[in-house]
Design an enzyme around this catalytic site. Structure first.
Site, PDB file in Angstrom:
ATOM      1  N   GLU A   1      -7.337  -3.207   2.806  1.00  0.00           N
ATOM      2  CA  GLU A   1      -6.547  -1.486   2.939  1.00  0.00           C
ATOM      3  C   GLU A   1      -6.977  -1.349   5.128  1.00  0.00           C
ATOM      4  OE1 GLU A   1      -6.406   2.927   2.193  1.00  0.00           O
ATOM      5  OE2 GLU A   1      -7.687   1.916   0.704  1.00  0.00           O
TER       6      GLU A   1
ATOM      7  N   LYS B   1       0.988  -1.237   0.255  1.00  0.00           N
ATOM      8  CA  LYS B   1      -0.214  -0.069   0.186  1.00  0.00           C
ATOM      9  C   LYS B   1       0.877   1.357   0.028  1.00  0.00           C
ATOM     10  CE  LYS B   1      -3.054   2.001   3.047  1.00  0.00           C
ATOM     11  NZ  LYS B   1      -3.876   3.098   3.597  1.00  0.00           N
TER      12      LYS B   1
ATOM     13  N   GLU C   1     -11.803  10.165  -4.921  1.00  0.00           N
ATOM     14  CA  GLU C   1     -12.632  10.525  -3.400  1.00  0.00           C
ATOM     15  C   GLU C   1     -11.711  11.832  -3.012  1.00  0.00           C
ATOM     16  OE1 GLU C   1      -9.908   8.076  -0.252  1.00  0.00           O
ATOM     17  OE2 GLU C   1     -10.871   6.713  -1.779  1.00  0.00           O
TER      18      GLU C   1
ATOM     19  N   GLU D   1      -9.026  11.600  12.048  1.00  0.00           N
ATOM     20  CA  GLU D   1      -7.925  10.246  12.879  1.00  0.00           C
ATOM     21  C   GLU D   1      -6.993  10.738  14.101  1.00  0.00           C
ATOM     22  OE1 GLU D   1      -4.371   7.287  11.250  1.00  0.00           O
ATOM     23  OE2 GLU D   1      -5.591   8.562   9.479  1.00  0.00           O
TER      24      GLU D   1
END
Length: 456
Positions: A305, A212, A440, A261
């Protein structure tokens, strides 16, 4: 409201001066008292300087103004060095009231990257002890005066200086309603070039070089007039949903955001964090929103992911924490324009380790860098066309008792005189579609563009 008292500050500073002479180094002092009439957000909006913080679960709001002490460091061990400086300063702290001294700041995403001109005011790692700190939590609102005292200082003069700074903090009028910010020019890497970078990432993943990598975008705006950070923060506060808010000023520049986050927090020896990876837009109706959320929960690519992030966080905390516990399956974290997969993680910090060491171990998480970490960071350095600066890096606070909270600075903007820079990124894994990843980032940029009131 009854304000701070000259005699109390002078008495505290006199004792600190005696201790500074005895130990041969500065002594940090904190004098705190209830302040039910002081609103941290309103004070930040009026002063447009310092540090603002508003976190959720647990709820905490901070406004810090002025700098009484600063810690800076560079290199891979920068947070270990910050922790050493802070621990040394606080070893003989004099505290009058219930609140310990609190340090506020953050670090760059990648100290190996050449620093862009617009980030020069923000060093590799920079933390400040605010002169005046207004806080609001479950116990109410508090006002704290934080000062470092030297053996050569005049306690009475310092007390008068502190009270004058307090009065100046209160003197600023609330901001007037800010008009829309008119954009003269908007510039960014063209969509086709950014999507070509996604294709390169997919090729590296296909070769097995990467599992990733997170690729980000920067959008630059030239404006007719400078943005009002206080007004922007008020709008972010109104639409914050489950996001955490932050703002940090360095000179004429302000880095602020509304991030979903949390990187890592520590309270009474317990660490909490959450894995956040995997995204989908919000629906226009409740039924559509539910369908999009259910599809995200069932999406194998997004689940893969997300699982990489959960496993990496648990592994990196393993050496410094015990009783690491992660939820068996992710839930949905729903924000204004996007929803994410989220898994809470909790652990006990082992003796001899600190919150800042935990932050250093986790950053960059796979949610903002990639896996393997070193390979992903190298890919980002070679293929992103900009310096992330403090974007996607840890920002937060810590106190003298080992408690603190650090966020990942996402959904953020750097404000400068008549300019601003917006940032957004997304994780690229096997199965990612370049055009979908670009859309996105557009969704993520939209929430900040709305808060800034940018108009073309």
């Amino acid at each position: 409201m009854k304000g701070p008292e000259f005699s109390a500050l002078r008495t505290l500073f006199e004792e600190a001066r005696r201790q500074a002479a005895r130990h041969g180094r500065p002594i940090v002092t904190v004098s705190s008292s209830p302040a039910p009439d002081l609103n941290p957000l309103q004070l930040y909006a009026a002063n447009r300087q310092g540090f603002f913080w508003c976190s959720r679960h647990p709820d905490l709001t901070l406004f810090g103004l002025g700098s009484q002490w600063q810690a800076q460091a560079t290199g891979n061990q920068r947070l270990t060095e910050i922790n050493r400086q802070w621990s040394e300063l606080c070893s003989d702290a004099l505290i009058d009231g219930p609140n310990p001294p609190i340090l506020l700041g953050g670090i760059r995403f990648d100290q190996q990257r050449t620093m862009a001109a617009h980030w020069t005011a923000f060093s590799d790692a920079s933390f400040h002890l605010a002169h005046w700190l207004v806080s609001e939590n479950h116990s109410g609102r508090w006002l704290s005066c934080q000062r470092t005292i030297e053996a050569s200082d005049d306690p009475a003069a310092l007390a008068r200086d502190s009270l004058a700074a307090y009065e100046r903090m209160l003197d600023n009028p609330p901001p007037a309603a800010a008009p829309a910010a008119h954009v003269i020019e908007r510039s960014a890497l063209p969509a086709v070039q950014w999507q070509a970078n996604v294709e390169r990432a997919l090729q590296a993943i296909g070769r097995g070089d990467l599992s990733k990598v997170v690729l980000a975008r920067q959008v630059r705006y030239q404006l007719q007039a400078s943005l009002d950070s206080g007004a922007v923060m008020c709008r972010l506060h109104d639409q914050r949903s489950q996001s955490h808010l932050f703002a940090m000023h360095r000179g004429d520049n302000c880095f602020l955001g509304a991030t979903p986050e949390r990187l890592l927090s520590c309270q009474d020896g317990y660490l909490t964090t959450h894995a956040l990876a995997g995204s989908a837009p919000r629906g226009l109706t409740p039924d559509e929103d539910q369908a999009l959320g259910d599809r995200l929960l069932a999406d194998r690519k997004e689940q893969h992911e997300h699982r990489l992030v959960v496993e990496t966080i648990a592994q990196r905390l393993g050496d410094m924490a015990s009783e690491v516990q992660a939820a068996a399956r992710p839930s949905l974290l729903k924000l204004a324009t996007v929803q994410h997969l989220s898994t809470p993680i909790r652990a006990r910090l082992k003796e001899g380790y600190s919150l800042l060491e935990g932050v250093q171990a986790l950053h960059p998480t796979p949610a903002v860098g990639g896996l393997p970490s070193a390979t992903a960071m190298s890919f980002i350095r070679h293929h992103e066309d900009f310096d992330r600066g403090w974007y996607a890096a840890p920002v937060g606070w810590l106190d003298s008792e080992g408690n603190g909270d650090f966020l990942v600075a996402l959904r953020s903007a750097l404000l400068a005189p008549r300019h601003c820079h917006l940032f957004a990124g997304c994780g690229i894994v096997a199965g990612s579609v370049p055009a979908s990843e670009y859309r996105e980032t557009e969704i993520k940029l939209a929430s900040m563009e709305q808060a800034l009131l940018l108009r073309w």
